[in-house]
Each structure stands twice: as structure tokens, then as C-alpha cells.
Design a protein around this motif. Structure first.
Motif, short mmCIF file in Angstrom:
data_model
loop_
_atom_site.label_atom_id
_atom_site.label_comp_id
_atom_site.label_asym_id
_atom_site.label_seq_id
_atom_site.Cartn_x
_atom_site.Cartn_y
_atom_site.Cartn_z
N THR A 122 -24.41 25.99 14.06
CA THR A 122 -25.14 25.31 14.93
C THR A 122 -26.78 26.05 14.84
OG1 THR A 122 -24.04 24.31 16.51
CG2 THR A 122 -26.51 24.67 17.61
N LEU A 123 -28.00 26.02 14.91
CA LEU A 123 -29.28 26.95 14.80
C LEU A 123 -29.76 26.78 16.23
CD1 LEU A 123 -30.69 27.38 11.08
CD2 LEU A 123 -28.53 28.61 12.51
N ALA A 124 -30.71 28.16 16.72
CA ALA A 124 -31.57 27.82 18.03
C ALA A 124 -32.20 28.61 17.85
CB ALA A 124 -31.46 27.96 18.81
N LEU A 146 -28.52 32.76 16.54
CA LEU A 146 -29.75 32.28 17.37
C LEU A 146 -30.67 33.03 15.72
CD1 LEU A 146 -31.66 32.28 19.79
CD2 LEU A 146 -31.22 34.52 20.04
N LEU A 147 -31.83 31.94 15.65
CA LEU A 147 -33.03 33.07 14.77
C LEU A 147 -34.07 33.65 16.00
CD1 LEU A 147 -33.34 29.47 13.39
CD2 LEU A 147 -32.48 32.08 12.46
N ILE A 148 -34.65 34.86 15.29
CA ILE A 148 -35.65 34.87 16.70
C ILE A 148 -36.33 36.00 15.81
CG2 ILE A 148 -36.37 37.31 17.99
CD1 ILE A 148 -33.10 37.88 19.10
N GLY A 149 -37.81 35.23 16.18
CA GLY A 149 -39.26 35.45 14.87
C GLY A 149 -39.77 36.12 16.09
N SER A 150 -40.39 37.67 16.25
CA SER A 150 -41.17 38.46 17.48
C SER A 150 -42.10 38.83 16.84
CB SER A 150 -39.99 39.82 17.29
OG SER A 150 -41.17 40.57 17.90
N VAL A 171 -30.82 31.27 25.91
CA VAL A 171 -29.96 31.95 24.96
C VAL A 171 -28.60 31.90 25.66
CG1 VAL A 171 -29.67 34.53 24.20
CG2 VAL A 171 -31.58 33.55 23.76
N GLU A 172 -28.21 32.41 26.83
CA GLU A 172 -27.11 32.02 27.97
C GLU A 172 -26.49 30.76 27.99
OE1 GLU A 172 -25.77 32.87 31.99
OE2 GLU A 172 -27.44 33.64 31.34
N ASP A 173 -27.63 29.70 27.84
CA ASP A 173 -26.92 28.54 27.24
C ASP A 173 -25.65 28.39 26.22
OD1 ASP A 173 -27.41 28.17 30.04
OD2 ASP A 173 -28.88 26.95 30.14
N PHE A 174 -26.90 28.96 25.26
CA PHE A 174 -26.50 28.57 24.14
C PHE A 174 -24.91 29.29 23.20
CE2 PHE A 174 -27.36 29.71 19.54
CZ PHE A 174 -27.40 28.57 18.59
N PRO A 197 -25.11 33.20 21.80
CA PRO A 197 -25.15 32.88 19.85
C PRO A 197 -23.85 33.53 19.55
CG PRO A 197 -26.42 34.10 21.11
CD PRO A 197 -26.14 33.25 22.19
N GLU A 198 -23.27 34.01 18.66
CA GLU A 198 -22.07 34.35 17.85
C GLU A 198 -22.69 35.18 16.55
OE1 GLU A 198 -18.44 31.72 16.87
OE2 GLU A 198 -20.81 31.12 16.99
N LEU A 199 -24.10 35.10 16.31
CA LEU A 199 -24.74 35.76 15.33
C LEU A 199 -26.16 35.56 15.81
CD1 LEU A 199 -24.98 37.38 12.24
CD2 LEU A 199 -25.01 34.90 11.69
#
Length: 312
Positions: A2-4, A170-174, A38-41, A43-45
């Protein structure tokens, strides 16, 4: 699998200045929405696409992309120092998958990251070591730059690999949207500045403080309309956010570095991190943007945005 996704602007001034209360409350509310997402998701990675501001990467050797097998925060602008929790074996597999997709990426066995990569981890998790994180550097400050098409392809390669994992990722774009902070440009730099751009790693406390103070003073002047830097461009920012939300990401392939700098400032190139993250998400399927915050904030020298998204 699953990706978010969370994409957000960063600003060194978050740590060292106090903006008007109304702006601070506004930004804090946007961060709270992202944290709840993020808390609801859970993430494991985490895979983080981020730039650098001549703290870890220099013209001595400036790759367009780099995957960190290990990483450490340098602690600029009061950001957290120390090692990240990087799952090295997964990072190696990811780098190989990128290369197998015919995209050349550098790798680092000890990537040094600054506030650009650290801030989202602090905002979302409270610490840079709270979650397993693979940092991916995208050059967004030092010309020449990879094309937006190439950045999009990088994101796709990353997403194609991540969707083979049995993990919540979880993908982060900063990166900032439109902004033009006082970062020296190699074409116009003084000899002293050129030396720093070539290799200014591990500056003295006095040198780091002088550099940071210049940005703080510029922000104060910019908020009063007195700084000699480019204005923010909300129209450009909105156009980008609309394209990202639409999923029609190929539209960004025609955006050139010269046009981006002329329209939105020399540091608008940081939106490459958003483009990579959104394309990584799209590799897993059509997505929906679940929240979007935007405000031009002169006090932070940034068109400031925060978005969250999930695969439909």
C-alpha cells in the motif's frame, strides 16, 4: 503493498524565526492534518525524495539522483542531527531496481542530509529515526538539472519497486514551491562562494551561523517587501498543484529549468521532489489527493504547500 504520499514545503526558517501568530497557526493546522493522515496510515517504510542546500552534496561531485544506504542529519538551522534508520538491504535493492529501469543513480554509504530532508520527518514523526527511511536525493539547487521527464521516470521506477513489497510505504516529497532564497549561484559566485559550492562540507559553527543569518535577515526584509529576491508566484504554484492533483503528470515534461527559474525562482527546482513522489504513487494506480494546503508565506520565503494522497 500500500502506498500513500505526503508532499510538503520545507523552510529553514521554521526552526529559527517566529512568524505572525495567524500564519503559524495556519501552518501548524496543515501539519496536523498531515500527521493525522500518516498516523492513520501507519507506514512500515518511508521513502523520502529531498534536495540538499550545499550541506551534503557539492559541485566536487554533484549527481542528479542518489540513493542513501545509510544517512545522517547534519543539524543545520536547528534540525535534528544524527543517523537515520535506513534499511540498507532494501535501499540496495531499490537502487538496483532504478538502475535496471535504465536510470543511472548514484549511491551513498553515508549520505549527509540537511533540513530539506529532515524537516518532514520531524514534523510527521517527531524524530528522524522514528521510522525506517530510505532517502533519495534529487539535485534541485546546482545546475545543470535532470529534466522533469527524467525525474518523473525516476519516481515511476521507485514506485514500481515499492509495489513489489508487502509493506505500507509512505512517500515523502520535500521542497518549496515558488521561492528564491539567497543561495549563491555558481555562475555568479565570488571566489569564496565558489570554494564553498565546490566542497563546503562540515563548516565551522561561525561559518554556518553567518550563512544562516544571511537567510534570516533576507526573510525579514522580504516580509517587509524590501529584499532583492524574486517574488513568490502563487499562480505558478497553483498550476503545479492542479497538475499533480489531476494525475496528468506528463504535462510537466515540457517544463524546463530555465523557465521554472524565471517564473518561480532559482529554488523552485525543488518541486522535482514532488514530481518524483507523485509519480511513484501513480505507479501503484490512480490516486486521490485527500488534503491540500497552500499559502504564499514571505516570512518563510516560500510558496508553502502540504498535500496528502492515496491510491484509489
Amino acid at each position: 503493498m500500500t502506498l500513500a504520499l505526503v508532499c510538503m514545503s520545507h523552510s529553514p526558517l521554521l526552526e529559527v524565526t517566529t512568524p505572525p501568530e495567524e500564519i503559524q497557526k495556519d501552518v501548524d493546522a496543515a501539519f496536523a492534518v498531515a500527521r493525522k493522515f500518516v498516523e492513520d496510515f501507519d507506514p512500515e517504510l518511508v521513502v523520502s525524495f529531498a534536495p540538499d542546500h550545499y550541506n551534503g552534496f557539492f559541485y566536487e561531485l554533484m549527481p542528479p539522483f542518489c540513493v542513501g544506504y545509510e544517512a545522517v542529519g547534519v543539524g543545520d538551522y536547528g534540525s535534528e542531527e544524527g543517523p537515520l534508520n535506513v534499511p540498507t538491504a532494501v535501499a540496495k535493492d531499490l537502487a538496483q531496481a532504478i538502475i535496471d529501469a535504465d536510470l543511472d543513480t548514484a549511491i551513498s554509504l553515508k549520505m549527509e542530509i540537511d533540513h530539506g530532508a529532515v524537516q518532514p520527518l520531524e514534523v510527521l514523526f517527531g524524530s528522524i529515526a522514528a521510522k525506517p527511511v530510505i532517502p533519495i536525493f534529487i539535485n534541485s539547487v546546482a545546475p545543470p538539472f535532470a529534466s522533469m521527464r527524467r525525474v518523473r521516470q525516476l519516481g515511476t521506477a521507485v514506485g514500481n519497486y515499492l509495489k513489489t513489497l508487502d509493506k505500507r510505504v509512505l512517500l515523502i516529497g520535500s521542497g518549496g514551491l515558488s521561492h528564491d532564497p539567497p543561495v549563491p549561484q555558481i555562475a555568479t559566485a565570488t571566489p569564496e562562494q565558489k570554494a564553498t559550492l565546490l566542497n563546503g562540507r562540515h563548516p565551522t559553527a561561525a561559518a554556518r551561523n553567518e550563512r544562516q543569518q544571511r537567510v534570516i535577515e533576507t526573510a525579514a526584509a522580504f516580509a517587509k517587501g524590501k529584499a532583492n529576491i524574486m517574488d513568490l508566484n502563487p499562480e505558478w504554484d497553483r498550476q503545479l498543484l492542479d497538475i499533480l492533483a489531476s494525475g496528468e503528470l506528463e504535462k510537466l515534461d515540457t517544463w524546463t529549468a530555465a523557465e521554472m527559474a524565471a517564473s518561480a525562482g532559482n529554488s523552485a527546482h525543488e518541486v522535482r521532489t514532488w514530481v518524483a513522489a507523485y509519480n511513484a504513487l501513480r505507479a501503484a494506480g490512480e490516486y486521490t489527493v485527500t488534503s491540500e494546503y497552500y499559502r504564499p508565506i514571505p516570512e518563510f520565503i516560500a510558496g508553502f504547500g502540504v498535500t496528502t494522497a492515496v491510491v484509489k
